[in-house]
Design an enzyme around this catalytic site. Sequence first.
Site, PDB file in Angstrom:
ATOM      1  N   ASP A 131     -73.032  14.594  10.945  1.00  0.00           N
ATOM      2  CA  ASP A 131     -72.421  13.561  10.114  1.00  0.00           C
ATOM      3  C   ASP A 131     -71.958  14.132   8.774  1.00  0.00           C
ATOM      4  O   ASP A 131     -70.797  14.383   8.552  1.00  0.00           O
ATOM      5  CB  ASP A 131     -73.408  12.419   9.880  1.00  0.00           C
ATOM      6  CG  ASP A 131     -73.704  11.682  11.165  1.00  0.00           C
ATOM      7  OD1 ASP A 131     -72.750  11.454  11.906  1.00  0.00           O
ATOM      8  OD2 ASP A 131     -74.870  11.353  11.415  1.00  0.00           O
ATOM      9  N   ARG A 132     -72.926  14.304   7.900  1.00  0.00           N
ATOM     10  CA  ARG A 132     -72.573  14.801   6.576  1.00  0.00           C
ATOM     11  C   ARG A 132     -71.958  16.182   6.647  1.00  0.00           C
ATOM     12  O   ARG A 132     -71.031  16.506   5.914  1.00  0.00           O
ATOM     13  CB  ARG A 132     -73.828  14.834   5.696  1.00  0.00           C
ATOM     14  CG  ARG A 132     -74.267  13.457   5.321  1.00  0.00           C
ATOM     15  CD  ARG A 132     -75.639  13.481   4.724  1.00  0.00           C
ATOM     16  NE  ARG A 132     -76.665  13.324   5.736  1.00  0.00           N
ATOM     17  CZ  ARG A 132     -77.910  12.917   5.463  1.00  0.00           C
ATOM     18  NH1 ARG A 132     -78.257  12.652   4.233  1.00  0.00           N
ATOM     19  NH2 ARG A 132     -78.795  12.787   6.409  1.00  0.00           N
ATOM     20  N   ARG A 145     -71.751   6.012  16.378  1.00  0.00           N
ATOM     21  CA  ARG A 145     -71.437   5.651  15.006  1.00  0.00           C
ATOM     22  C   ARG A 145     -70.456   4.491  14.943  1.00  0.00           C
ATOM     23  O   ARG A 145     -70.482   3.706  14.024  1.00  0.00           O
ATOM     24  CB  ARG A 145     -70.845   6.849  14.272  1.00  0.00           C
ATOM     25  CG  ARG A 145     -71.776   8.023  14.105  1.00  0.00           C
ATOM     26  CD  ARG A 145     -72.876   7.742  13.101  1.00  0.00           C
ATOM     27  NE  ARG A 145     -73.761   8.879  13.004  1.00  0.00           N
ATOM     28  CZ  ARG A 145     -74.945   8.949  13.623  1.00  0.00           C
ATOM     29  NH1 ARG A 145     -75.357   7.935  14.371  1.00  0.00           N
ATOM     30  NH2 ARG A 145     -75.703  10.011  13.500  1.00  0.00           N
ATOM     31  N   CYS A 150     -77.116  19.331   7.468  1.00  0.00           N
ATOM     32  CA  CYS A 150     -77.799  18.136   6.968  1.00  0.00           C
ATOM     33  C   CYS A 150     -79.006  17.958   7.871  1.00  0.00           C
ATOM     34  O   CYS A 150     -79.800  18.888   7.990  1.00  0.00           O
ATOM     35  CB  CYS A 150     -76.871  16.937   6.977  1.00  0.00           C
ATOM     36  SG  CYS A 150     -76.011  16.657   8.514  1.00  0.00           S
ATOM     37  N   ILE A 204     -77.008   7.939   6.984  1.00  0.00           N
ATOM     38  CA  ILE A 204     -76.105   6.970   7.611  1.00  0.00           C
ATOM     39  C   ILE A 204     -76.510   5.530   7.346  1.00  0.00           C
ATOM     40  O   ILE A 204     -75.678   4.656   7.246  1.00  0.00           O
ATOM     41  CB  ILE A 204     -76.013   7.195   9.140  1.00  0.00           C
ATOM     42  CG1 ILE A 204     -77.385   7.170   9.772  1.00  0.00           C
ATOM     43  CG2 ILE A 204     -75.310   8.477   9.464  1.00  0.00           C
ATOM     44  CD1 ILE A 204     -77.334   7.100  11.290  1.00  0.00           C
ATOM     45  N   ASP A 219     -78.978  16.594  11.459  1.00  0.00           N
ATOM     46  CA  ASP A 219     -78.575  17.065  12.769  1.00  0.00           C
ATOM     47  C   ASP A 219     -77.278  17.843  12.719  1.00  0.00           C
ATOM     48  O   ASP A 219     -76.844  18.413  13.701  1.00  0.00           O
ATOM     49  CB  ASP A 219     -78.429  15.877  13.729  1.00  0.00           C
ATOM     50  CG  ASP A 219     -79.794  15.325  14.093  1.00  0.00           C
ATOM     51  OD1 ASP A 219     -80.730  16.128  14.188  1.00  0.00           O
ATOM     52  OD2 ASP A 219     -79.914  14.096  14.248  1.00  0.00           O
ATOM     53  N   GLY A 220     -76.645  17.802  11.569  1.00  0.00           N
ATOM     54  CA  GLY A 220     -75.434  18.600  11.419  1.00  0.00           C
ATOM     55  C   GLY A 220     -74.228  18.027  12.094  1.00  0.00           C
ATOM     56  O   GLY A 220     -73.344  18.755  12.511  1.00  0.00           O
TER      57      GLY A 220
END
Lengths: 550, 612
Positions: B346-347, B387, B341, B279, B343-344
């Site tokens: 975002d990506r 975010r 990713c 990020i 923390d699972g």
Amino acid sequence: MEFSEHIKTANVEDVVLRQPLHPPSRGTLCITGHHLLFSDREETGTRQFLLLLKNIDAIEKSVENLSAYSGLFSNAGHSERMSGSSGTITIKCKDLRVLQLDIPGMEQCLNIAHSIETLSCLDCASEMYPFFHRPSDLSLQDQWGLSSTEKLYSQMKELHDRWRVSTVNRDYSVCPSYPPAVIVPKNIDDSMLKKVAKFRQGGRFPVLCYYHRKNGMVIMRSSQPLPGANRKRCKEDEDLLQAVLDGSDKGYIIDTRSSQQATQARMTGGGFESKSSYSCWKRLHRQMEKCVGKALQESLIKLVEACGDESNNMDRWLSKLENSKWLFYVQTALSTAGLLAECVERDGHSVLVHGSEGKDSTLLISTLAQLIMDPHCRSLEGFLALLEREWVQAGHPFMQRCAHSAFSHARLQQESPVFLLLLDCVWQLWRQFPLALGFSEALLLRLATEAYASDFGTFLCNSHQERWALGVMERTHCLFKALLRPRERDYYSNPLYEPTELAIWPSVHPQSLQLWRGFFLRWTQQSRHLEEAQEEIRNMVIEWGKLALS
Amino acid sequence: MEHIRTPKVEQVRLLDRFSNKSTNGTLYLTATHLIFVESNSNNSTSAGQEVWILHHHIASVEKLSLTTTGCPLVIQCRNFRLVHFVVQRERDCHDIYSSLLRLLRPVSYEELYAFSYNPKQNDQQREEGWQLIDLGAEFERMGVPCDQWQLTDVNRDFKVCETYPRDLYVPITASKPIIVGSSKFRSKGRFPVLTYFYQEKKAAVCRCSQPLSGFSARCLEDESLLQAISKANHNSRFVYVMDTRPKLNALANRAAGKGYENEDNYSNIRFQFVGIENIHVMRTSLQKLLEVIGTRSLSMSDYLVGLESSGWLRHIKAVVDAAIFLTKAVTVEGVSVLVHCSDGWDRTAQVCSLGSLLMDPYYRTIKGFMVLIEKDWISFGHKFADRCDQLDGDPKEVSPIFTQFLECVWQLTEQFPQAFEFSEWFLLQIHEHVHSCQYGNFLGNNQRQREELQFWRNMYHQFDRSMHPRQSILKTILTLRENSCKAESALQSLESRLQQLGVTPIVTSDPPAPPPTRDQRSSALPPRPDSLILGAPINHKEEHQRQDDDEQEEVGEEATESFDTERTVEGSSGTESRKQSYGELDGTYSSELAKEEPAVVSLEFGVARMTC
């Protein structure tokens, strides 16, 4: 016909053709004096594929002789040895398509490749295909072309009290690259014109190319004057420009070279209009000459190479795009044209445009400026007539400029994709004003192809004089006429066209300009999707039109 | 509100971002908006331009040093709008500045447009949020639960994983102890669960967070959960595990006791790194991009070099590439995929949702897209509040992840203009209505991702009118459609009248294409596009306005409306302003122009809201 001496193998069976967006197909390849003909015999029915040899920019051949060694050591017969060998010809077209032919038999492959190489490079205009093309729905007796100087003059009543049609160039002796008739100020007689022509490079004396109805201002174009190092003057040239002003206090000269370049041109006999002799004219220099010469051709080559790059790398793509500078040229051309239009429309002054020769950048910006200002030029007919006047008749050397495209390995001489740059700029306009232009992207793509290889005579030769000498107007068909046949007209017109009287000022911020994907990435799946979308819009609009009439 | 010291300041100049033009007007400060109204300088009939800025959109306010003309105030918005005011008196400027600073944060979220995926509401009212869009029905649509996948209530009280939704779908063979065990081995307890089920090949897309493997740790429950996922798909003997991070980042995480799956411990996986940056990289990249495109008189090559060095498009491509990999694995190979990713949220959310979009045409409809966002983003706990900087949080947590996802979708709509029902600029919503829905098959298969990615001008220059295409195809088509609908309904009403009068309609006397007349008012309003995102290009007010006018030139007005005559060509010597040069035309379309403006804004809000 002497084409036949270049053709050793006219027919090859069992050839595999691979072309973008189509599955590979197997069939018969046939080569004629002007065409490559491929027909496949699928169960679903035969499909034919016809390619003008003129459209071929470069070919690469590779031959694999699988049984070469076995042939040496065994007594295998000739035919057997041949069947083991095969060759591949990669054909790169001027419309950026890349085709591949797998030909069985090494010798046949080499023969075909040789024929293509020689036949596609023949540069004798009188033997080109337009002289043999005879479509059934066009007649050679028809009037050639859409517009002429006389016609334009008779339509524009506003011109009559100050301007006249001069036929001083009727035998092309005054200026070989001008058409026989041009529009000049009324009080300048032919003998003066002859003197002016001597003072301008290539005899291209200032002529009228656009009359702005709103305020009576005009755009003139010419080539550079020839004051030379010792600053010669020409009284008649000054008089002519003074006559253009006709009482208004000043005019602009847009020189498409930087002032440094213009000063340098003096050394070779050229130069610019000096302030002292042309006191009412204000010169504006715009660095554009680079946009038309070798640099532009190289830019195109780099861009096409970048577009063909298969590596999926974003950064490399962007840097290649930047490195090609193509978009920079587009931006320069559009902003200079905007400047020209601004001088005429907003500032209300007449403008003379010239570069050095006056055959490339001059035409480019005067055409674009007319599109920006003049609603008549934005219809389908209007646009084609504009191209005919400003490019074909005004003497853009199509033959020289479009001899080769991006793939050719031939040494660069006079080639330069100026016309392509024009089409790209028009496309940018079209994208920013999708409703204001009466033609579709398909027309621009068609023109981009036809300029390089055509069934029609319009883009043949370098000037009106050459065309006249070869009898192009009598012995070939006119592309613009063909594009206006009912079926083609439907296809090339913009379904959303809503004529507007206003000038369309394009945005020239880098963020607003885009790569012309329709052309440069034409043979990819993605353009196909866009095309389908366009088609859908067309159908929708037609359907609604019907609904409204029902 | 008590924070507002000066509700109204007159004689404020609004500077154009890219030219030297400026407009004079009045600035109003309200509890929710900052409003700038252009004063009607030369023409009393033309209503001036209005700029409405929601306080909540404001990212930063900056007071520059005093100049001779006044005190400049620069406001940067989250929807990439940048306004530059010059206030004459410094005191006024300071008042506004300090009021704005106070107003920026404590906005009550309830006042925001009730967007179904309003992030804050989710944080607080997660349970209620579920009822907006029924995700259970959505999973049912995919064919779940089925003989291999079941609903589990292990997370009923958010005990196992508090960032997961309550209803989760897991393989039928995965027992509760396995799940609980696995969740202990995953960062933030985000154990592998189903997010999309590809019915045709029985392949599943699952998501989770990184394992807490460190350098050597292993967890038998986690291994057997992956085994169960693999078993649930009979087509293939293994699952792909996609780690969407660059390998280096994953390695670095091992030192912190996290990391990635060791292929030796999991017998049935194929491990793959994808390489989407984190990020922080994304945030910097977007900042660079904005810096580049905000430059005045930017040259072509600076622009392209800047675009390249910002890396934004490279990141976009990385996300799309990952989605393509996912799609290919699922649709072509028929293999289940587990995506994670760090923390699972975002990506992983980006890749899963984009992949689903490629696979399933349903998500390319308006409703479907909302479901998709609800499912992959909201319910699986994308940290919208952090975010998007909704609360006064850690600036390091801010990142344009969702913006990036939207841009990826936009890139797809650009490449497949016919495949999407919803669009900002694309026409095909109508296409969808005229022809019955014919969506393309799998996008993923014929996807050619290459240099076709382009700069999304309309996102980042939404408010710089001079940069827009001056005419919109979409709008025209909508108008045309509207017109044809009007014509149709007029025809119908005329016919019904004829019937009332006892005259049988005779075809020959039927007036061809009657222009919609006044009796249309008695009839119902013409059918409107039922899209939520795009359905408002023509508002009711305007319709009446039109009917009051003579109705010949509806289309023509549309055409002229969008002329922004911003002068963009340099080196001008012209002095005339737009009003003068087009003066004679003002009467004909300027009123229309004013009416048109809110419609444009509302359309753009569609994006604005989604980005924040």
